[in-house]
Design a protein around this motif. Structure first.
Motif, mmCIF file in Angstrom:
data_model
loop_
_atom_site.group_PDB
_atom_site.id
_atom_site.type_symbol
_atom_site.label_atom_id
_atom_site.label_comp_id
_atom_site.label_asym_id
_atom_site.label_seq_id
_atom_site.Cartn_x
_atom_site.Cartn_y
_atom_site.Cartn_z
ATOM 1 N N VAL A 180 0.858 -1.180 0.000
ATOM 2 C CA VAL A 180 0.000 0.000 0.000
ATOM 3 C C VAL A 180 0.895 1.230 0.000
ATOM 4 N N LEU A 181 0.622 2.147 -0.930
ATOM 5 C CA LEU A 181 1.388 3.384 -1.046
ATOM 6 C C LEU A 181 0.534 4.577 -0.647
ATOM 7 N N ARG A 182 1.161 5.537 0.019
ATOM 8 C CA ARG A 182 0.579 6.874 0.117
ATOM 9 C C ARG A 182 1.063 7.626 -1.115
ATOM 10 N N VAL A 183 0.152 8.022 -1.970
ATOM 11 C CA VAL A 183 0.515 8.628 -3.247
ATOM 12 C C VAL A 183 1.075 10.029 -3.028
ATOM 13 N N LEU A 184 2.248 10.271 -3.601
ATOM 14 C CA LEU A 184 2.883 11.585 -3.542
ATOM 15 C C LEU A 184 2.612 12.396 -4.806
ATOM 16 N N ALA A 185 2.560 11.710 -5.946
ATOM 17 C CA ALA A 185 2.353 12.391 -7.221
ATOM 18 C C ALA A 185 1.884 11.384 -8.254
ATOM 19 N N VAL A 186 1.060 11.840 -9.173
ATOM 20 C CA VAL A 186 0.627 11.004 -10.295
ATOM 21 C C VAL A 186 0.479 11.905 -11.515
ATOM 22 N N ALA A 187 1.114 11.526 -12.617
ATOM 23 C CA ALA A 187 1.050 12.327 -13.838
ATOM 24 C C ALA A 187 -0.244 12.047 -14.590
ATOM 25 N N VAL A 188 -0.672 13.028 -15.369
ATOM 26 C CA VAL A 188 -1.881 12.930 -16.183
ATOM 27 C C VAL A 188 -1.462 12.680 -17.625
ATOM 28 N N VAL A 199 -10.521 3.945 -11.020
ATOM 29 C CA VAL A 199 -9.631 5.046 -10.651
ATOM 30 C C VAL A 199 -8.485 5.074 -11.655
ATOM 31 N N LEU A 200 -8.334 6.183 -12.367
ATOM 32 C CA LEU A 200 -7.291 6.340 -13.367
ATOM 33 C C LEU A 200 -5.952 6.683 -12.705
ATOM 34 N N GLY A 201 -4.920 6.793 -13.534
ATOM 35 C CA GLY A 201 -3.594 7.216 -13.042
ATOM 36 C C GLY A 201 -2.536 6.180 -13.309
ATOM 37 N N ARG A 202 -1.719 6.402 -14.365
ATOM 38 C CA ARG A 202 -0.752 5.413 -14.831
ATOM 39 C C ARG A 202 0.645 5.606 -14.237
ATOM 40 N N GLU A 203 1.039 6.850 -13.967
ATOM 41 C CA GLU A 203 2.410 7.131 -13.510
ATOM 42 C C GLU A 203 2.356 7.544 -12.043
ATOM 43 N N VAL A 204 2.588 6.592 -11.165
ATOM 44 C CA VAL A 204 2.335 6.781 -9.742
ATOM 45 C C VAL A 204 3.654 6.765 -8.958
ATOM 46 N N VAL A 205 3.825 7.750 -8.100
ATOM 47 C CA VAL A 205 4.956 7.813 -7.179
ATOM 48 C C VAL A 205 4.394 7.913 -5.762
ATOM 49 N N GLY A 206 4.958 7.140 -4.848
ATOM 50 C CA GLY A 206 4.436 7.179 -3.494
ATOM 51 C C GLY A 206 5.424 6.664 -2.462
ATOM 52 N N VAL A 207 4.963 6.643 -1.229
ATOM 53 C CA VAL A 207 5.729 6.140 -0.090
ATOM 54 C C VAL A 207 5.075 4.843 0.390
ATOM 55 N N VAL A 208 5.870 3.811 0.574
ATOM 56 C CA VAL A 208 5.340 2.532 1.055
ATOM 57 C C VAL A 208 4.850 2.698 2.493
ATOM 58 N N GLU A 209 3.593 2.290 2.725
ATOM 59 C CA GLU A 209 3.026 2.352 4.079
ATOM 60 C C GLU A 209 2.771 0.971 4.675
ATOM 61 N N ARG A 210 2.334 0.017 3.862
ATOM 62 C CA ARG A 210 2.036 -1.326 4.359
ATOM 63 C C ARG A 210 2.594 -2.358 3.395
ATOM 64 N N LEU A 211 2.992 -3.510 3.929
ATOM 65 C CA LEU A 211 3.579 -4.582 3.135
ATOM 66 C C LEU A 211 2.687 -5.814 3.174
ATOM 67 N N GLY A 212 2.571 -6.489 2.011
ATOM 68 C CA GLY A 212 1.919 -7.777 1.981
ATOM 69 C C GLY A 212 2.745 -8.812 2.731
ATOM 70 N N SER A 213 2.130 -9.930 3.077
ATOM 71 C CA SER A 213 2.775 -10.914 3.956
ATOM 72 C C SER A 213 4.030 -11.529 3.364
ATOM 73 N N ARG A 214 4.164 -11.552 2.018
ATOM 74 C CA ARG A 214 5.345 -12.175 1.392
ATOM 75 C C ARG A 214 6.379 -11.156 0.918
ATOM 76 N N VAL A 215 6.151 -9.888 1.143
ATOM 77 C CA VAL A 215 7.075 -8.852 0.663
ATOM 78 C C VAL A 215 8.216 -8.702 1.668
ATOM 79 N N THR A 216 9.423 -8.998 1.191
ATOM 80 C CA THR A 216 10.595 -8.938 2.076
ATOM 81 C C THR A 216 11.654 -7.937 1.598
ATOM 82 N N ASP A 217 11.515 -7.457 0.367
ATOM 83 C CA ASP A 217 12.547 -6.572 -0.175
ATOM 84 C C ASP A 217 12.119 -5.114 -0.180
ATOM 85 N N ARG A 218 11.075 -4.775 0.556
ATOM 86 C CA ARG A 218 10.613 -3.406 0.694
ATOM 87 C C ARG A 218 10.396 -3.105 2.159
#
Length: 343
Positions: free
Chosen positions: A33-41, A62-81
């Motif tokens: 889960v990301l907190r979105v910082l910026a998204v291009a149109v 919900v549109l928005g193809r170019e997404v930049v954000g800060v990681v807030e939550r990790l899925g149970s198998r995510v170990t490299d973030r």
């Protein structure tokens, strides 16, 4: 989890975009889960909204193809973030296992994960993304990072991965004041090419010239194609990155040098132009399509932006509630470079 997002509940004009509270989908084990910082149109956002993209969506969307954000939550198998990572979401995260991915054509992956298309995108305060589709942005300004992947990644792909551009060659850049066009001008000049920028509105000429274009022409001049060829000394263009379509495609084809490469990346002004087959085979023209970007191409241009060798032009930074206004500006052709939403 509740968050705010700009949703579309049906196809139509910019007025179909509505800021509302939504339930964010729960992340899967390999997602974040990301907190979105910026998204291009993007123009594709507008095509998706209006229903002309030939890409069906599950509504509400919900549109928005170019997404930049800060990681807030990790899925149970995510170990490299880790929480706090500042990342860019790939516009197309390939599966990595299909024949196209294994054959070096990850940009054509039929199973690609695409924010704003196959899943909700970044017109929101929070977004869910695949952990394997994230690139670190370091200290890069999120607004600049969000302006980079599609425009500059596509420009790199068309000019170098497909177009095989060499120093000293001539490049024609239609739509030179827009997102893709202004990237094409900069990347071609960075590679030592000579560039003619092609625009519609003549008032945008100074902007394109400031990017380094050797000459700027307007399609409102009925003789622009002849003038463009004259600028090359009559030789014609070695590479044309064509994403306008219609009459511009037809006229641009006639400015190619023998064995020149015309790479098509769009067709907003007409998707079914005429093609002179006689001239095409007699001059051994190369006509190629270009779709999306490989992760390595995006990483390359992101590095060039971070190093100060490329500069995405940000036309406006807007609030989430102004997404409809951003789409209207695209429709009115008032945008130089990219617009970015900062939720």
């Amino acid at each position: 989890m509740k968050t705010e997002a700009v949703t579309m509940n049906g196809y139509g004009g910019p007025e179909t975009l509505t800021l509302t509270e939504v339930d964010l989908p729960e992340p899967g084990p390999d997602e974040v889960v990301l907190r979105v910082l910026a998204v291009a149109v993007n123009h594709l956002d507008a095509d998706l909204r209006s229903g002309v993209s030939r890409m069906p969506l599950r509504l509400p969307h919900v549109l928005g193809r170019e997404v930049v954000g800060v990681v807030e939550r990790l899925g149970s198998r995510v170990t490299d973030r880790a929480a706090g990572d500042r990342v860019l979401v790939l516009p197309n995260t390939p599966c990595g296992a299909c024949p196209r991915c294994l054959g070096g054509r990850a940009n054509l992956c039929p199973n690609a994960d695409m924010p704003g298309i196959t899943r909700w995108g970044g017109y929101a305060r929070h977004a869910v993304a695949p952990a394997r589709g994230l690139l670190d942005i370091g200290d890069l300004d999120p607004v600049v990072a969000a302006s980079t992947p599609i425009s500059f990644g596509t420009a790199w792909r068309t000019l170098y991965s497909i177009g095989r551009l060499a120093p000293g060659e001539w490049v024609l850049a239609p739509g030179a004041a827009g997102g893709l066009g202004h990237a094409v001008v900069q990347l071609a000049k960075l590679g030592g090419a000579r560039v003619v920028g092609l625009i519609g509105d003549p008032t945008k000429a100074d902007f394109v010239a400031s990017l380094g274009a050797d000459a700027v022409l307007s399609t409102r001049d009925p003789d622009w194609a002849a003038e463009a060829r004259e600028i090359t000394g009559g030789a014609g263009f070695d590479v044309i990155v064509e994403h306008v379509g219609g009459d511009v495609f037809e006229a641009a084809l006639g400015t190619l040098a023998p064995t020149g490469r015309l790479i098509v990346g769009g067709g907003h002004a007409g998707e079914h132009p005429h093609l002179d087959l006689i001239e095409t085979f007699r001059n051994e023209y190369e006509l190629r399509g270009s779709r999306s970007q490989r992760p390595d191409e995006i990483a390359r241009v992101l590095g060039l932006v971070a190093a100060g060798q490329l500069t995405p032009r940000v036309d406006a930074v807007l609030a989430l509630a102004d997404a409809g206004r951003a789409h209207q500006a695209l429709a009115d052709r008032r945008v130089l470079g990219k617009q970015v939403i900062t939720p």
